[in-house]
Write a protein that holds these residues in place. Structure first.
Motif, PDB file in Angstrom:
ATOM      1  N   ASN A   1       4.659  -7.035  51.957  1.00 57.91           N
ATOM      2  CA  ASN A   1       3.848  -6.560  50.836  1.00 57.91           C
ATOM      3  C   ASN A   1       4.762  -5.860  49.831  1.00 57.91           C
ATOM      4  O   ASN A   1       5.569  -5.006  50.189  1.00 57.91           O
ATOM      5  CB  ASN A   1       2.775  -5.596  51.361  1.00 57.91           C
ATOM      6  N   SER A   2       4.648  -6.245  48.571  1.00 55.27           N
ATOM      7  CA  SER A   2       5.373  -5.586  47.482  1.00 55.27           C
ATOM      8  C   SER A   2       4.578  -5.850  46.211  1.00 55.27           C
ATOM      9  O   SER A   2       3.398  -6.211  46.282  1.00 55.27           O
ATOM     10  CB  SER A   2       6.805  -6.109  47.382  1.00 55.27           C
ATOM     11  N   GLY A   3       5.205  -5.672  45.053  1.00 55.34           N
ATOM     12  CA  GLY A   3       4.463  -5.952  43.840  1.00 55.34           C
ATOM     13  C   GLY A   3       5.247  -5.651  42.582  1.00 55.34           C
ATOM     14  O   GLY A   3       6.276  -4.967  42.599  1.00 55.34           O
ATOM     15  N   ALA A   4       4.729  -6.196  41.472  1.00 53.14           N
ATOM     16  CA  ALA A   4       5.207  -5.863  40.130  1.00 53.14           C
ATOM     17  C   ALA A   4       4.149  -4.976  39.489  1.00 53.14           C
ATOM     18  O   ALA A   4       2.996  -5.381  39.331  1.00 53.14           O
ATOM     19  CB  ALA A   4       5.419  -7.123  39.303  1.00 53.14           C
ATOM     20  N   MET A   5       4.537  -3.754  39.161  1.00 52.26           N
ATOM     21  CA  MET A   5       3.618  -2.783  38.588  1.00 52.26           C
ATOM     22  C   MET A   5       3.706  -2.886  37.062  1.00 52.26           C
ATOM     23  O   MET A   5       4.783  -2.724  36.475  1.00 52.26           O
ATOM     24  CB  MET A   5       3.959  -1.375  39.058  1.00 52.26           C
ATOM     25  N   LEU A   6       2.576  -3.136  36.425  1.00 53.00           N
ATOM     26  CA  LEU A   6       2.508  -3.373  34.983  1.00 53.00           C
ATOM     27  C   LEU A   6       1.860  -2.184  34.281  1.00 53.00           C
ATOM     28  O   LEU A   6       0.985  -1.525  34.847  1.00 53.00           O
ATOM     29  CB  LEU A   6       1.708  -4.646  34.711  1.00 53.00           C
ATOM     30  N   HIS A   7       2.273  -1.932  33.047  1.00 56.00           N
ATOM     31  CA  HIS A   7       1.711  -0.823  32.265  1.00 56.00           C
ATOM     32  C   HIS A   7       1.785   0.496  33.037  1.00 56.00           C
ATOM     33  O   HIS A   7       0.853   1.300  33.028  1.00 56.00           O
ATOM     34  CB  HIS A   7       0.272  -1.126  31.868  1.00 56.00           C
ATOM     35  N   CYS A   8       2.930   0.736  33.709  1.00 49.91           N
ATOM     36  CA  CYS A   8       3.112   1.966  34.488  1.00 49.91           C
ATOM     37  C   CYS A   8       3.216   3.194  33.591  1.00 49.91           C
ATOM     38  O   CYS A   8       3.732   3.120  32.467  1.00 49.91           O
ATOM     39  CB  CYS A   8       4.417   1.899  35.285  1.00 49.91           C
ATOM     40  N   GLN A   9       2.803   4.313  34.163  1.00 44.71           N
ATOM     41  CA  GLN A   9       3.084   5.592  33.527  1.00 44.71           C
ATOM     42  C   GLN A   9       4.594   5.805  33.492  1.00 44.71           C
ATOM     43  O   GLN A   9       5.354   5.199  34.259  1.00 44.71           O
ATOM     44  CB  GLN A   9       2.410   6.728  34.291  1.00 44.71           C
ATOM     45  N   ASP A  10       5.036   6.670  32.600  1.00 49.77           N
ATOM     46  CA  ASP A  10       6.448   7.029  32.503  1.00 49.77           C
ATOM     47  C   ASP A  10       6.900   7.628  33.838  1.00 49.77           C
ATOM     48  O   ASP A  10       6.277   8.557  34.345  1.00 49.77           O
ATOM     49  CB  ASP A  10       6.619   8.058  31.379  1.00 49.77           C
ATOM     50  N   PRO A  11       7.967   7.109  34.442  1.00 50.82           N
ATOM     51  CA  PRO A  11       8.411   7.654  35.737  1.00 50.82           C
ATOM     52  C   PRO A  11       8.744   9.140  35.678  1.00 50.82           C
ATOM     53  O   PRO A  11       8.673   9.826  36.705  1.00 50.82           O
ATOM     54  CB  PRO A  11       9.636   6.801  36.084  1.00 50.82           C
ATOM     55  N   LYS A  12       9.070   9.647  34.498  1.00 52.94           N
ATOM     56  CA  LYS A  12       9.374  11.074  34.363  1.00 52.94           C
ATOM     57  C   LYS A  12       8.142  11.938  34.578  1.00 52.94           C
ATOM     58  O   LYS A  12       8.258  13.148  34.809  1.00 52.94           O
ATOM     59  CB  LYS A  12       9.987  11.357  32.987  1.00 52.94           C
ATOM     60  N   THR A  13       6.953  11.331  34.499  1.00 50.37           N
ATOM     61  CA  THR A  13       5.708  12.094  34.670  1.00 50.37           C
ATOM     62  C   THR A  13       5.137  11.986  36.085  1.00 50.37           C
ATOM     63  O   THR A  13       4.063  12.526  36.349  1.00 50.37           O
ATOM     64  CB  THR A  13       4.642  11.614  33.669  1.00 50.37           C
ATOM     65  N   ILE A  14       5.832  11.306  36.975  1.00 45.82           N
ATOM     66  CA  ILE A  14       5.346  11.115  38.341  1.00 45.82           C
ATOM     67  C   ILE A  14       5.699  12.342  39.187  1.00 45.82           C
ATOM     68  O   ILE A  14       6.845  12.803  39.186  1.00 45.82           O
ATOM     69  CB  ILE A  14       5.924   9.827  38.942  1.00 45.82           C
ATOM     70  N   LEU A  15       4.719  12.857  39.910  1.00 46.55           N
ATOM     71  CA  LEU A  15       4.931  14.026  40.753  1.00 46.55           C
ATOM     72  C   LEU A  15       5.809  13.674  41.944  1.00 46.55           C
ATOM     73  O   LEU A  15       5.859  12.523  42.387  1.00 46.55           O
ATOM     74  CB  LEU A  15       3.587  14.573  41.229  1.00 46.55           C
ATOM     75  N   ILE A  16       6.500  14.679  42.495  1.00 45.85           N
ATOM     76  CA  ILE A  16       7.475  14.399  43.542  1.00 45.85           C
ATOM     77  C   ILE A  16       6.837  13.736  44.757  1.00 45.85           C
ATOM     78  O   ILE A  16       7.430  12.856  45.378  1.00 45.85           O
ATOM     79  CB  ILE A  16       8.240  15.683  43.951  1.00 45.85           C
ATOM     80  N   ASP A  17       5.610  14.100  45.107  1.00 43.89           N
ATOM     81  CA  ASP A  17       4.943  13.526  46.278  1.00 43.89           C
ATOM     82  C   ASP A  17       3.983  12.396  45.932  1.00 43.89           C
ATOM     83  O   ASP A  17       3.296  11.880  46.824  1.00 43.89           O
ATOM     84  CB  ASP A  17       4.179  14.617  47.028  1.00 43.89           C
ATOM     85  N   GLN A  18       3.919  11.998  44.679  1.00 43.69           N
ATOM     86  CA  GLN A  18       2.976  10.945  44.259  1.00 43.69           C
ATOM     87  C   GLN A  18       3.343   9.616  44.901  1.00 43.69           C
ATOM     88  O   GLN A  18       4.502   9.206  44.894  1.00 43.69           O
ATOM     89  CB  GLN A  18       2.976  10.827  42.732  1.00 43.69           C
ATOM     90  N   ASP A  19       2.351   8.948  45.480  1.00 43.77           N
ATOM     91  CA  ASP A  19       2.640   7.723  46.222  1.00 43.77           C
ATOM     92  C   ASP A  19       2.865   6.513  45.324  1.00 43.77           C
ATOM     93  O   ASP A  19       3.822   5.755  45.501  1.00 43.77           O
ATOM     94  CB  ASP A  19       1.539   7.430  47.252  1.00 43.77           C
ATOM     95  N   PHE A  20       1.991   6.300  44.338  1.00 48.90           N
ATOM     96  CA  PHE A  20       2.087   5.130  43.471  1.00 48.90           C
ATOM     97  C   PHE A  20       1.957   5.550  42.010  1.00 48.90           C
ATOM     98  O   PHE A  20       1.276   6.539  41.702  1.00 48.90           O
ATOM     99  CB  PHE A  20       0.981   4.119  43.806  1.00 48.90           C
TER     100      PHE A  20
END
Length: 290
Positions: free
Chosen positions: A124-143
Motif C-alpha cells: 500500500n502506498s500512494g500519490a498525495m495530490l493537493h497536499c498541504q504545505d509540509p511546513k504546516t504538518i504537525l510533528i505527530d501528524q500521520d497524513f
C-alpha cells in the motif's frame, strides 16, 4: 530546480469525455514548446534535492533510517533501518506546488512489509495530490491533508484494485453529491507481484480529477475540499473545513511496504486554466504521434 524531459514520454487520459495520447518529443519547434509546455521531471533519477521529507514523529526533513533514498536511478522507500514501523507514516513532497496538471508515476511494490506495519498497509502506498504545505504538518501528524491516489498491489490471489481514492482530511463530490467515505475503489484490474505499474492523474484545480491506468479512466470525482477526518492530529488553522482545494503539493507515501518509483513527471496545464477550448486544442496537438 525543475528538470525537463528530453526523451519521448506518452501518457493516456480522458478529458471531458475525449481520449488523448500525450507525448513529449525533442522534435517540436521551440515555438511549439513555449506554447505547449514540457514534461517536468520531478524525480531526476539522481538525488532528492528537489524534495522535502516529513515522517510522523520526526521533524521536517529528518529522513529517519534513510527511509527515502536513491539507488540504481530509482527513488526507493525502505525500512531496513526500522526495528518496528510504529505508525511512522512518511511522505516526500516535491518542493513546488501545482494546480492544473497531468501527473505520471511509475511504481512497483517489492519485498516484504516492515515489522509492525498495519494489515491494511500491505503493498500500500500512494500519490498525495493537493497536499498541504509540509511546513504546516504537525510533528505527530500521520497524513497530510490531501486527496490520495492510492496504490495497492495484489496479494497473488485476490482481486485488489489500484489507483483508488482516499481522502485524509478532505471530501470530494461524486454523482453531484458530497462524498464523505474515506476510500472508494477504482475500476482497475489487479497488479500482482513486482511488476511496474503506470498511473496518471489529471488534476484541474478544484474542478475535476481523473485517475487513469493503461489509458483508461478508472475513477473520476469533482470539487475536492478540506473536510472530514482521517488526519490526526492537525492544525485547526490549516484544516478549515469547506475550503476548496485549488492547488497544493504532490507527495509520495511511505506506509510500511517497500516501493520503488522510477518515473515521477508532470505536465503543467496552468497556462490553459479557464480556456476549455484552448486546453482541448493543446491536448489534441500533444496527442499527435511524432
Amino acid at each position: 530546480m525543475i528538470h525537463l524531459c528530453q526523451n519521448p514520454v506518452r501518457s493516456a487520459f480522458i478529458l471531458y469525455s475525449l481520449l488523448f495520447l500525450i507525448s513529449c518529443s525533442t522534435s517540436k519547434t521551440e515555438a511549439e514548446k513555449e506554447e505547449e509546455g514540457e514534461w517536468i521531471q520531478l524525480f531526476n533519477g539522481k538525488d532528492l534535492n528537489d524534495w522535502t521529507i516529513k515522517i510522523a514523529k520526526h521533524e521536517l526533513n529528518e529522513n529517519f533510517a534513510n527511509t527515502f533514498r536513491v539507488e540504481d536511478s530509482l527513488m526507493k522507500v525502505r525500512y531496513d533501518g526500522y526495528e518496528a514501523f510504529d505508525q511512522q507514516y512518511g511522505h516526500i513532497y516535491f518542493n513546488t506546488p501545482f494546480s492544473y496538471y497531468l501527473l505520471n508515476v511509475e511504481y512497483r511494490f517489492v519485498g516484504e512489509q516492515a515489522p509492525g506495519g498495519e494489515g491494511w498497509a500491505l503493498r500500500n502506498s500512494g500519490a498525495m495530490l493537493h497536499c498541504q504545505d509540509p511546513k504546516t504538518i504537525l510533528i505527530d501528524q500521520d497524513f497530510p491533508i490531501s486527496i490520495e491516489g492510492q496504490f495497492l498491489g495484489g496479494d497473488g490471489t485476490n482481486e485488489r484494485t489500484t489507483s483508488n481514492l482516499c481522502t485524509p482530511g478532505t471530501n470530494v463530490y461524486m454523482d453531484g453529491e458530497l462524498f464523505t467515505p474515506h476510500c472508494v475503489n477504482s475500476s482497475s484490474k489487479t497488479y500482482h507481484g513486482e511488476q511496474w505499474v503506470t498511473a496518471q492523474f489529471l488534476v484541474l484545480g478544484d474542478s475535476v480529477v481523473y485517475h487513469i491506468l493503461e489509458g483508461d479512466t478508472v475513477l473520476k470525482y469533482f470539487h475536492p475540499e478540506i473536510g472530514g477526518g482521517n488526519v490526526s492530529p492537525s492544525d485547526p488553522a490549516v484544516k478549515v473545513d469547506g475550503t476548496p482545494l485549488k492547488s497544493g503539493f504532490i507527495a509520495l507515501q511511505s506506509e510500511s511496504h517497500p516501493i520503488d518509483f522510477r518515473k515521477v513527471e508532470l505536465f503543467d496545464l496552468a497556462a490553459y486554466k479557464g480556456d476549455k477550448e484552448k486546453l482541448k486544442e493543446v491536448m489534441r496537438r500533444l496527442s499527435k504521434k511524432e
